[in-house]
Motif scaffolding. Structure first.
Motif, mmCIF file in Angstrom:
data_model
loop_
_atom_site.group_PDB
_atom_site.id
_atom_site.type_symbol
_atom_site.label_atom_id
_atom_site.label_comp_id
_atom_site.label_asym_id
_atom_site.label_seq_id
_atom_site.Cartn_x
_atom_site.Cartn_y
_atom_site.Cartn_z
ATOM 1 N N UNK A 207 0.813 -1.228 0.000
ATOM 2 C CA UNK A 207 0.000 0.000 0.000
ATOM 3 C C UNK A 207 0.843 1.274 0.000
ATOM 4 N N UNK A 208 1.978 1.258 0.704
ATOM 5 C CA UNK A 208 2.857 2.428 0.697
ATOM 6 C C UNK A 208 3.372 2.694 -0.717
ATOM 7 N N UNK A 209 3.773 1.622 -1.408
ATOM 8 C CA UNK A 209 4.261 1.772 -2.784
ATOM 9 C C UNK A 209 3.155 2.300 -3.694
ATOM 10 N N UNK A 210 1.922 1.800 -3.502
ATOM 11 C CA UNK A 210 0.798 2.271 -4.323
ATOM 12 C C UNK A 210 0.512 3.744 -4.067
ATOM 13 N N UNK A 211 0.699 4.200 -2.830
ATOM 14 C CA UNK A 211 0.474 5.621 -2.530
ATOM 15 C C UNK A 211 1.534 6.487 -3.205
ATOM 16 N N UNK A 212 2.765 6.015 -3.236
ATOM 17 C CA UNK A 212 3.823 6.742 -3.953
ATOM 18 C C UNK A 212 3.497 6.788 -5.447
ATOM 19 N N UNK A 213 3.029 5.660 -5.994
ATOM 20 C CA UNK A 213 2.625 5.614 -7.405
ATOM 21 C C UNK A 213 1.486 6.597 -7.659
ATOM 22 N N UNK A 214 0.513 6.640 -6.745
ATOM 23 C CA UNK A 214 -0.616 7.561 -6.884
ATOM 24 C C UNK A 214 -0.136 9.003 -6.946
ATOM 25 N N UNK A 215 0.811 9.348 -6.089
ATOM 26 C CA UNK A 215 1.350 10.710 -6.055
ATOM 27 C C UNK A 215 2.090 11.035 -7.357
ATOM 28 N N UNK A 216 2.927 10.107 -7.811
ATOM 29 C CA UNK A 216 3.703 10.334 -9.035
ATOM 30 C C UNK A 216 2.768 10.500 -10.227
ATOM 31 N N UNK A 217 1.770 9.643 -10.352
ATOM 32 C CA UNK A 217 0.835 9.726 -11.481
ATOM 33 C C UNK A 217 0.093 11.055 -11.470
ATOM 34 N N UNK A 218 -0.317 11.487 -10.278
ATOM 35 C CA UNK A 218 -1.052 12.749 -10.186
ATOM 36 C C UNK A 218 -0.171 13.927 -10.612
ATOM 37 N N UNK A 219 1.091 13.920 -10.198
ATOM 38 C CA UNK A 219 2.004 15.013 -10.545
ATOM 39 C C UNK A 219 2.340 15.000 -12.036
ATOM 40 N N UNK A 220 2.446 13.804 -12.629
ATOM 41 C CA UNK A 220 2.772 13.686 -14.061
ATOM 42 C C UNK A 220 1.729 14.399 -14.913
ATOM 43 N N UNK A 221 0.470 14.367 -14.490
ATOM 44 C CA UNK A 221 -0.595 15.014 -15.267
ATOM 45 C C UNK A 221 -0.744 16.498 -14.999
ATOM 46 N N UNK A 222 0.198 17.080 -14.252
ATOM 47 C CA UNK A 222 0.066 18.474 -13.797
ATOM 48 C C UNK A 222 -0.191 19.461 -14.932
ATOM 49 N N UNK A 223 0.542 19.322 -16.033
ATOM 50 C CA UNK A 223 0.437 20.300 -17.129
ATOM 51 C C UNK A 223 -0.913 20.239 -17.842
ATOM 52 N N UNK A 224 -1.660 19.148 -17.647
ATOM 53 C CA UNK A 224 -2.940 18.991 -18.348
ATOM 54 C C UNK A 224 -4.133 19.457 -17.521
ATOM 55 N N UNK A 225 -3.916 19.713 -16.220
ATOM 56 C CA UNK A 225 -5.047 20.014 -15.346
ATOM 57 C C UNK A 225 -5.555 21.443 -15.526
ATOM 58 N N UNK A 226 -6.861 21.588 -15.373
ATOM 59 C CA UNK A 226 -7.466 22.907 -15.248
ATOM 60 C C UNK A 226 -7.507 23.208 -13.746
ATOM 61 N N UNK A 227 -6.741 24.201 -13.312
ATOM 62 C CA UNK A 227 -6.591 24.493 -11.884
ATOM 63 C C UNK A 227 -7.358 25.762 -11.532
ATOM 64 N N UNK A 228 -8.376 25.589 -10.712
ATOM 65 C CA UNK A 228 -9.218 26.711 -10.292
ATOM 66 C C UNK A 228 -8.612 27.347 -9.050
ATOM 67 N N UNK A 229 -8.465 28.661 -9.079
ATOM 68 C CA UNK A 229 -7.884 29.368 -7.935
ATOM 69 C C UNK A 229 -8.828 29.304 -6.739
ATOM 70 N N UNK A 230 -8.308 29.371 -5.516
ATOM 71 C CA UNK A 230 -9.157 29.351 -4.319
ATOM 72 C C UNK A 230 -10.165 30.492 -4.341
#
Length: 710
Positions: A207-230
Motif C-alpha cells: 500500500x505504501x508503494x501504491x500511494x507513492x505511485x498515486x502521487x507520481x501519477x497525479x504530478x505527471x498530469x500536472x500540465x494537463x489540469x485545469x486548476x481553479x484558484x481558491x
C-alpha cells in the motif's frame, strides 16, 4: 485556446487529465483500504494489544480520517487550491504509509526476538506517527480529488462529468476490493531475518508503494489540469454567519426587540437574506444527521470486531483458504451486486406497488437492517462461544495427565472433595479443574507418588507426563492457556520411547527430546504435515500427520519407531468448527443497509441543499462517520461487557432506539426544492432592481436597461 481545447478533449471526448485522476484515486484507495484491512490484526498479533485496545485504536484512527476532510476543504478552498492541497497532503500520506511499513519490521530493534516492552514501544511509537500522518493525508485529500476531477470539464460536458463520477466511484470500489483480497495474502506470508513472522512489512509496504505511485501519477498530469484558484471556503462563510446569528441573539437577549421567526434571522443585520435562507435549508438536513452516527458505529466494526470474530472461525472453503481479514471483501462485492439490483429491480417494484418509499424511509430501513446484522453477528458469536475451551479462572489450575507407562495409571486429585480417574497406556486424562489447596497422587499398582501442586500458578493449564518403573517419574509442563490465533495450530510432541529422539514436523525442526519429556510448541497452518523421528540409535521413521484445522492444539505421543512411526493424538484445544461462511448473512444485511442508507442519504442531502452548499453537507456527512467511530470508543470503553455477543446485542439495541427517533424526525420533515427557493430570490432580486431603475427615472425606450441587466 485551440491547443488547450485539444488537451481537454484528449480521449473519447473526455479531458485527458481525468484519467490521471481516476488512476490516482484507484491507487490511493488501494493504499488506504489495503492498510486498513490488516490493521486490527497488526494491533493484536504484532503489537500484542488485546481485542479492546485494538478496537479502540482502530476506531480512533478511522474517526480522525473522517474529521480531517473539513481541514482539507478549508485549506484547498481558502489558500492552496485543490491541486497543491492534493500534492502536499499526498506527500504526508505517502510518508505515513512508509512509516507504517517500517514500524512493522520485526527485526527493527537489534533483531530482538523476545517481544519485550522496550522493543514493542519502538513499533508502537512509529505506528502511531504513521497512522496520524495517514489520517491527515487521506482525510485532507478526500474532499478535493473528486471536486478537482469535476473542475476538468467544461459547462457543456455535463454528460461526461456525470459519467466521470460513476467511473470515479467504480475506481474507489475496485481499489477497495482488490486491496482487501491482496494485502491479507501478503500478511499471511512468512518473512524476517532473525525470525520468521507474519509479513506485516509487506502487507503495509505494498500500500505504501501504491500511494507513492498515486502521487507520481497525479504530478505527471500536472500540465494537463485545469486548476481553479481558491475562491474562499463556503464552510467558513457558513460558520461565520451562524456564529454571528448566535452572538447577535445573545447580545440582544435582554433588549425589547421583537422575536424573530427563526434564530438564523438574527444574522440579517450583517448577511444577505439569500445566504440565511440557504443556511436554514442546510441546517434542516444537518438536524436530521444527528441520529446517523449510530449507523456508522455499527458499520465500521466490520474492520474491527467482525474481523476479530473471524479469527476464531474456520476459513477453509475447499479450494481456497480465506484469511480473517479477507472476509471484509464480502462488503464491496455485495455493493457491486446490490446497487444495480436495488436501482433496477427493487425500487421500481416498490414504486409499482404504489408504496411511497421516500428517501428518509429508505434510510430508516437501512438503519434497521444494520441493527439486524448485529443480531446475526451475536447469534454467530454464541455458536463460536460453544466451541471455545474453558480456561481456569482465579484460584484455579487445570491439570491433564499423559500415561506413557507400561500399565494403567490411577490418579487421585485431592482438592475438596477428592476425585479419581484411571487412564490406560499412551492415553491422556481430561483436564481437571483444581482449586486451592490442591495435590495429586499417581499410582501404578502398589507404587505411588503424591505431589503438592501449590507452587503452580493460578489461571494456568499444566500437563504431567507419568511413567512407571522402580519409581514413578512425573514431569510437569505448562500448556498454552489461550486459543492459537490467526488460524494456527499449536503442536508439541511427547517422547514415549526409551531413548532420545530428534523430531521434525513439516518444515519445523523441534530438536532433541529426551524420554519422558516434551518438545516446545510449533505453530502449524492448515493441512497434513510429515512427521520425521530419528532415534539416538540412528533409526529413522516417518508418517503423515492428521489434517490440522484452524486454531487447535495437539500433544502428539511418539509410541513406536520400528518398523513404522506410530503416534497418538491428544486434543488439548479443539479446532475452530464454526465456518466463516456463517458471517455472510451479517455482511449481506449490513451491506444492504449501507446501500439504502448511505447512497440514499447522499442523494437526499444533495437534493435538499442549495447548489453552492453541497460541500457543507459533504463535510457534515463525513463528520457523522467520525462521530460514529467515537461512539464505538465510548461504548466499548464504558460498557465493560465480558461477552462479545452481548456487546453486539447492545449495539443493535442502541441502533434500533436511534432508528425509532430518526423515523419520528423523518415523519415531521417537510421536503423542499432549493432550486425553487433560490429562483424566488432571483425573481425578488429582479423586481427590486426594476423598482430601483423605475425610481431613477429610466425610460423603457432608452434601452431597456433592466432587461439588458437580466
Amino acid at each position: 485556446m485551440g491547443r488547450g481545447e485539444k488537451k481537454q478533449l484528449g480521449c473519447f471526448g473526455y479531458p485527458l487529465s481525468i484519467f490521471f485522476i481516476v488512476i490516482n484515486e484507484f491507487c490511493e484507495r488501494f493504499s488506504y483500504y489495503g492498510m486498513r484491512a490488516v490493521l486490527v490484526l497488526y494491533f493484536k498479533y504484532f503489537l500484542q494489544w488485546d481485542d479492546n485496545l485494538a478496537t479502540v485504536i482502530y476506531h480512533t484512527f478511522v474517526a480522525i480520517c473522517y474529521l480531517t476532510p473539513i481541514l482539507g476543504a478549508i485549506i484547498a478552498d481558502s489558500w492552496l487550491g485543490k491541486f497543491k492541497t492534493i500534492v502536499y497532503l499526498s506527500i504526508v500520506y505517502a510518508v505515513g504509509q512508509v512509516v507504517m511499513a517500517v514500524s512493522a519490521i520485526h527485526d527493527l530493534t537489534d533483531g530482538n526476538k523476545d517481544g519485550t516492552p522496550d522493543t514493542i514501544e519502538v513499533h508502537v511509537a512509529l505506528s502511531i506517527i504513521g497512522l496520524l500522518l495517514i489520517a491527515l493525508g487521506t482525510g485532507g485529500i478526500k474532499p478535493c480529488v473528486a471536486a478537482f476531477g469535476g473542475d476538468q470539464f467544461d459547462e457543456s460536458q455535463d454528460k461526461q462529468r456525470s459519467q466521470f463520477f460513476s467511473i470515479f466511484y467504480l475506481s474507489i470500489n475496485a481499489g477497495s476490493l482488490l486491496s482487501t483480497i491482496i494485502t491479507p495474502i501478503l500478511r499471511g506470508q512468512e518473512c524476517g531475518i532473525h525470525s520468521q513472522q507474519k509479513c506485516y512489512p509487506l502487507a503495509f509496504g505494498v500500500p505504501a508503494a501504491l500511494m507513492v505511485v498515486a502521487l507520481v501519477i497525479f504530478i505527471v498530469g500536472s500540465s494537463m489540469y485545469k486548476k481553479v484558484s481558491p475562491q474562499g471556503n463556503i464552510i467558513v462563510k457558513v460558520s461565520k454567519c451562524i456564529g454571528f446569528a448566535i452572538s447577535n441573539r445573545y447580545r440582544n437577549r435582554s433588549k425589547s426587540i421583537p422575536k424573530r421567526e427563526h434564530w438564523m434571522d438574527w444574522a440579517k443585520e450583517k448577511y444577505e437574506e439569500r445566504l440565511i435562507a440557504q443556511i436554514k435549508m442546510v441546517l434542516k438536513v444537518l438536524f436530521l444527521y444527528i441520529p446517523l452516527p449510530m449507523f456508522w458505529a455499527l458499520f465500521d466494526q466490520q474492520g474491527s470486531r467482525w474481523t476479530l470474530q473471524a479469527t476464531t472461525m474456520d476459513g477453509n472453503f475447499g479450494a481456497i483458504q480465506i484469511q480473517p481479514d479477507q472476509m471484509q471483501t464480502v462488503n464491496p462485492i455485495l455493493i457491486i451486486v446490490l446497487v444495480p439490483i436495488f436501482d433496477a429491480v427493487l425500487y421500481p417494484l416498490i414504486k409499482k406497488c404504489k408504496l411511497n418509499f421516500t428517501p428518509l424511509k429508505r434510510m430508516t430501513v437501512g438503519m434497521f437492517l444494520a441493527a439486524i446484522s448485529f443480531v446475526a453477528a451475536a447469534l454467530v458469536q454464541i455458536e463460536i462461544d460453544k466451541t471455545l475451551p474453558t480456561f481456569p479462572s482465579n484460584n484455579q489450575i487445570q491439570l491433564r495427565v499423559i500415561n506413557i507407562g507400561t500399565q494403567p495409571l490411577n490418579i487421585d486429585y485431592m482438592p475438596n472433595p477428592p476425585s479419581s480417574v484411571s487412564i490406560l497406556r499412551f492415553q491422556a486424562s481430561e483436564y481437571e479443574i483444581l482449586e486451592q489447596p490442591r495435590s495429586v497422587n499417581f499410582s501404578y499398582g502398589n507404587i505411588s507418588n503424591t505431589l503438592n501442586l501449590e507452587p503452580l500458578v493460578d489461571r494456568t493449564r499444566y500437563t504431567y507426563i507419568v511413567k512407571d518403573g522402580q519409581n514413578i517419574q512425573a514431569n510437569m509442563f505448562e500448556d498454552i492457556s489461550n486459543k492459537p490465533e490467526q488460524g494456527s495450530n499449536a503442536i508439541r510432541f511427547v517422547n514415549g520411547l526409551e531413548e532420545a529422539i530428534n523430531i521434525t514436523l513439516g518444515a519445523a525442526f523441534l530438536g532433541d527430546v529426551m524420554p519422558v519429556q516434551m518438545s516446545n510448541y510449533t505453530m502449524q497452518n492448515l493441512g497434513t504435515k510429515q512427521i520425521e523421528v530419528i532415534t539416538a540409535s540412528g533409526k529413522t521413521c516417518k508418517a503423515e500427520s492428521m489434517k490440522f484445522g484452524f486454531g487447535s492444539s495437539y500433544t502428539i505421543i511418539v509410541k513406536q519407531c520400528v518398523p513404522e512411526l506410530q503416534v497418538d493424538y491428544v486434543e488439548d484445544i479443539k479446532a475452530n468448527t464454526v465456518h466463516m461462511a456463517l458471517q455472510i448473512p451479517q455482511y449481506f444485511l449490513i451491506t444492504a443497509g449501507e446501500v439504502v442508507f448511505s447512497v440514499t442519504g447522499l442523494e437526499f442531502s444533495y437534493s435538499q441543499a442549495p447548489s453552492n452548499m453541497k460541500s457543507v453537507l459533504q463535510a457534515g456527512w463525513l463528520l457523522t462517520v467520525a462521530v460514529g467511530n467515537i461512539i464505538v470508543l465510548i461504548v466499548a470503553g464504558a460498557s465493560h461487557i465480558s461477552q462479545q455477543w452481548a456487546e453486539y446485542v447492545l449495539f443493535a439495541a442502541l441502533l434500533v432506539a436511534v432508528c425509532v427517533i430518526f423515523a419520528v424526525m423523518a415523519y415531521f420533515y417537510t421536503y423542499v426544492d432549493p432550486a425553487e427557493i433560490e429562483a424566488q430570490f432571483d425573481e425578488d432580486e429582479k423586481k427590486k432592481n426594476a423598482k430601483e431603475i423605475e425610481a431613477m427615472g429610466v425610460q423603457d425606450g432608452d434601452g431597456p436597461y433592466s432587461q439588458t441587466k437580466m
